[in-house]
Design a protein around this motif. Structure first.
Motif, PDB file in Angstrom:
ATOM      1  N   ILE A 110       0.860  -1.182   0.000  1.00 57.98           N
ATOM      2  CA  ILE A 110       0.000   0.000   0.000  1.00 57.98           C
ATOM      3  C   ILE A 110       0.894   1.229   0.000  1.00 57.98           C
ATOM      4  N   ILE A 111       0.794   2.008  -1.063  1.00 55.97           N
ATOM      5  CA  ILE A 111       1.638   3.188  -1.226  1.00 55.97           C
ATOM      6  C   ILE A 111       0.788   4.366  -1.691  1.00 55.97           C
ATOM      7  N   ARG A 112       1.325   5.557  -1.580  1.00 55.35           N
ATOM      8  CA  ARG A 112       0.694   6.728  -2.167  1.00 55.35           C
ATOM      9  C   ARG A 112       1.658   7.302  -3.194  1.00 55.35           C
ATOM     10  N   ARG A 113       1.137   7.436  -4.406  1.00 56.86           N
ATOM     11  CA  ARG A 113       1.956   7.955  -5.488  1.00 56.86           C
ATOM     12  C   ARG A 113       1.092   8.842  -6.384  1.00 56.86           C
ATOM     13  N   GLY A 114       1.584  10.041  -6.709  1.00 59.53           N
ATOM     14  CA  GLY A 114       0.817  10.948  -7.565  1.00 59.53           C
ATOM     15  C   GLY A 114      -0.498  11.353  -6.949  1.00 59.53           C
ATOM     16  N   GLY A 115      -0.551  11.402  -5.611  1.00 60.13           N
ATOM     17  CA  GLY A 115      -1.776  11.806  -4.931  1.00 60.13           C
ATOM     18  C   GLY A 115      -2.816  10.709  -4.818  1.00 60.13           C
ATOM     19  N   ARG A 116      -2.485   9.480  -5.254  1.00 64.86           N
ATOM     20  CA  ARG A 116      -3.455   8.385  -5.203  1.00 64.86           C
ATOM     21  C   ARG A 116      -2.954   7.267  -4.293  1.00 64.86           C
ATOM     22  N   LEU A 117      -3.899   6.609  -3.625  1.00 61.24           N
ATOM     23  CA  LEU A 117      -3.586   5.457  -2.798  1.00 61.24           C
ATOM     24  C   LEU A 117      -3.583   4.228  -3.690  1.00 61.24           C
ATOM     25  N   LEU A 118      -2.468   3.514  -3.690  1.00 58.22           N
ATOM     26  CA  LEU A 118      -2.289   2.408  -4.626  1.00 58.22           C
ATOM     27  C   LEU A 118      -1.894   1.124  -3.915  1.00 58.22           C
ATOM     28  N   ALA A 119      -2.176   0.009  -4.586  1.00 58.19           N
ATOM     29  CA  ALA A 119      -1.578  -1.275  -4.244  1.00 58.19           C
ATOM     30  C   ALA A 119      -0.529  -1.511  -5.307  1.00 58.19           C
ATOM     31  N   GLY A 120       0.750  -1.296  -4.951  1.00 56.20           N
ATOM     32  CA  GLY A 120       1.825  -1.348  -5.924  1.00 56.20           C
ATOM     33  C   GLY A 120       2.752  -2.524  -5.674  1.00 56.20           C
ATOM     34  N   CYS A 121       3.305  -3.061  -6.748  1.00 56.25           N
ATOM     35  CA  CYS A 121       4.154  -4.251  -6.661  1.00 56.25           C
ATOM     36  C   CYS A 121       5.414  -3.965  -5.857  1.00 56.25           C
ATOM     37  N   ASP A 122       5.752  -4.901  -4.971  1.00 55.66           N
ATOM     38  CA  ASP A 122       6.936  -4.777  -4.126  1.00 55.66           C
ATOM     39  C   ASP A 122       8.224  -4.895  -4.943  1.00 55.66           C
ATOM     40  N   ALA A 123       8.116  -5.394  -6.170  1.00 51.01           N
ATOM     41  CA  ALA A 123       9.295  -5.549  -7.016  1.00 51.01           C
ATOM     42  C   ALA A 123       9.597  -4.308  -7.842  1.00 51.01           C
ATOM     43  N   TYR A 124       8.883  -3.232  -7.615  1.00 48.54           N
ATOM     44  CA  TYR A 124       9.136  -1.980  -8.341  1.00 48.54           C
ATOM     45  C   TYR A 124      10.573  -1.536  -8.098  1.00 48.54           C
ATOM     46  N   PRO A 125      11.334  -1.072  -9.091  1.00 49.26           N
ATOM     47  CA  PRO A 125      10.893  -0.694 -10.449  1.00 49.26           C
ATOM     48  C   PRO A 125      10.986  -1.808 -11.498  1.00 49.26           C
ATOM     49  N   ASP A 126      11.448  -3.002 -11.087  1.00 47.36           N
ATOM     50  CA  ASP A 126      11.509  -4.091 -12.065  1.00 47.36           C
ATOM     51  C   ASP A 126      10.116  -4.460 -12.565  1.00 47.36           C
ATOM     52  N   CYS A 127       9.131  -4.377 -11.661  1.00 45.86           N
ATOM     53  CA  CYS A 127       7.729  -4.593 -12.041  1.00 45.86           C
ATOM     54  C   CYS A 127       6.955  -3.340 -11.654  1.00 45.86           C
ATOM     55  N   GLU A 128       6.308  -2.731 -12.618  1.00 45.10           N
ATOM     56  CA  GLU A 128       5.632  -1.450 -12.389  1.00 45.10           C
ATOM     57  C   GLU A 128       4.124  -1.604 -12.182  1.00 45.10           C
ATOM     58  N   THR A 129       3.659  -2.801 -11.931  1.00 43.92           N
ATOM     59  CA  THR A 129       2.232  -3.030 -11.733  1.00 43.92           C
ATOM     60  C   THR A 129       1.738  -2.291 -10.487  1.00 43.92           C
ATOM     61  N   ALA A 130       0.641  -1.563 -10.638  1.00 42.06           N
ATOM     62  CA  ALA A 130       0.039  -0.838  -9.517  1.00 42.06           C
ATOM     63  C   ALA A 130      -1.429  -0.607  -9.825  1.00 42.06           C
ATOM     64  N   PHE A 131      -2.263  -0.664  -8.784  1.00 44.48           N
ATOM     65  CA  PHE A 131      -3.705  -0.490  -8.947  1.00 44.48           C
ATOM     66  C   PHE A 131      -4.208   0.563  -7.964  1.00 44.48           C
ATOM     67  N   ALA A 132      -5.005   1.504  -8.451  1.00 47.16           N
ATOM     68  CA  ALA A 132      -5.621   2.480  -7.569  1.00 47.16           C
ATOM     69  C   ALA A 132      -6.679   1.792  -6.721  1.00 47.16           C
ATOM     70  N   ILE A 133      -6.661   2.052  -5.425  1.00 48.43           N
ATOM     71  CA  ILE A 133      -7.644   1.438  -4.528  1.00 48.43           C
ATOM     72  C   ILE A 133      -8.931   2.239  -4.584  1.00 48.43           C
ATOM     73  N   PRO A 134     -10.037   1.631  -4.999  1.00 50.11           N
ATOM     74  CA  PRO A 134     -11.290   2.378  -5.141  1.00 50.11           C
ATOM     75  C   PRO A 134     -11.959   2.629  -3.795  1.00 50.11           C
ATOM     76  N   ALA A 135     -12.908   3.558  -3.794  1.00 46.31           N
ATOM     77  CA  ALA A 135     -13.710   3.815  -2.600  1.00 46.31           C
ATOM     78  C   ALA A 135     -14.786   2.735  -2.512  1.00 46.31           C
ATOM     79  N   GLY A 136     -14.522   1.743  -1.697  1.00 49.71           N
ATOM     80  CA  GLY A 136     -15.439   0.623  -1.548  1.00 49.71           C
ATOM     81  C   GLY A 136     -14.819  -0.408  -0.629  1.00 49.71           C
ATOM     82  N   VAL A 137     -15.537  -1.499  -0.398  1.00 49.82           N
ATOM     83  CA  VAL A 137     -15.044  -2.537   0.506  1.00 49.82           C
ATOM     84  C   VAL A 137     -14.874  -3.846  -0.253  1.00 49.82           C
TER      85      VAL A 137
END
Length: 246
Positions: free
Chosen positions: A189-216
């Motif tokens: 769980i990281i914040r990047r570019g003003g957004r809360l993301l679930a980003g890959c721990d292997a970054y920068p080798d893997c750049e996969t990241a998903f914005a966490i939506p407002a929901g459960v």
């Protein structure tokens, strides 16, 4: 911080040049808002007899003999000239919002307007997470209202992010909970570019990241990522997931 609204009153001639061109005279009240919106009101009804919304320019002149205003927006021109002035005044104004309590230190009212909670008498402002609601409860630490925000789970935290952080709450709950679908590393769980993301721990080798939506989180997707219940319905954490069956 409050701005000011100006009110002019008197026997005036109002001239509008543009698509609804006309000239009128009467005892009117002229309201000039902080964004330069100018409205001329007479004795009848709620609608102004002439107006110009957020004009490009506004000129106001006052002297002992009265006042004059000229507002311009492209080809449209609104002129108001007083023949006999009843006077003019200036008042502080703020954006109106839903009352949500008072500030524990200053006692000033707090209102929710748009995506913020603001103080009526100062420049105090607290931004709200998307979809958050303000609760009647107050924070035990600082006395500000608490909010309920959804970001994978429902969290009740302080309005002031420096007192209680939504990022910290989400990180404590979901950090490393999900796996990167591209490389199998944990999602952090990281914040990047003003957004809360679930980003890959292997970054920068893997750049996969998903914005966490407002929901459960309510289920698991066929891709292995969580499914969220949001205001717009169910969706995979990966908004482009082709395996999600809504």
């Amino acid at each position: 911080m409050s701005e000011t609204i100006r009110v002019f009153a008197g026997d005036c001639t109002t001239t509008f040049e543009g698509a609804r061109a006309r000239t009128q005279r009467g005892r009117v009240a002229v309201v000039v808002k902080p964004d330069r919106t100018t409205l001329v009101h007479d004795a009848d009804g709620y609608q102004p007899v002439a107006w110009l919304t957020r004009p490009d320019s506004l000129t106001v002149e006052t002297d002992e003999g009265g006042f004059g205003l000229v507002a311009r927006a492209g080809e449209q021109v609104l002129r108001v000239v007083s023949h006999e002035s009843s006077g003019w005044v200036e008042y502080p104004v703020t954006e109106a919002g839903v009352p949500v309590g008072s500030h524990p230190d200053t006692g000033e009212p707090l209102v929710r307007a748009g995506g913020d909670v603001r103080g009526l008498d100062s420049d105090v402002r607290y931004s709200l997470p998307a979809g958050a609601t303000v609760l009647d409860e107050t924070c035990e630490s600082c006395g500000l209202p608490k909010i309920r925000a959804e970001a994978g789970d429902a969290f009740e935290i302080c309005l002031d992010r420096s007192c209680e952080s939504l990022d910290d709450a989400v990180r404590e709950r979901f950090d490393g909970e999900w796996t990167c679908p591209d490389c199998g590393s944990p999602l952090r769980i990281i914040r990047r570019g003003g957004r809360l993301l679930a980003g890959c721990d292997a970054y920068p080798d893997c750049e996969t990241a998903f914005a966490i939506p407002a929901g459960v989180v309510v289920d698991d997707c066929a891709c292995g990522l969580p499914v969220f219940e949001t205001a717009r319905g169910r969706r995979c954490l990966d908004a482009t997931c082709e395996r999600f069956e809504g």
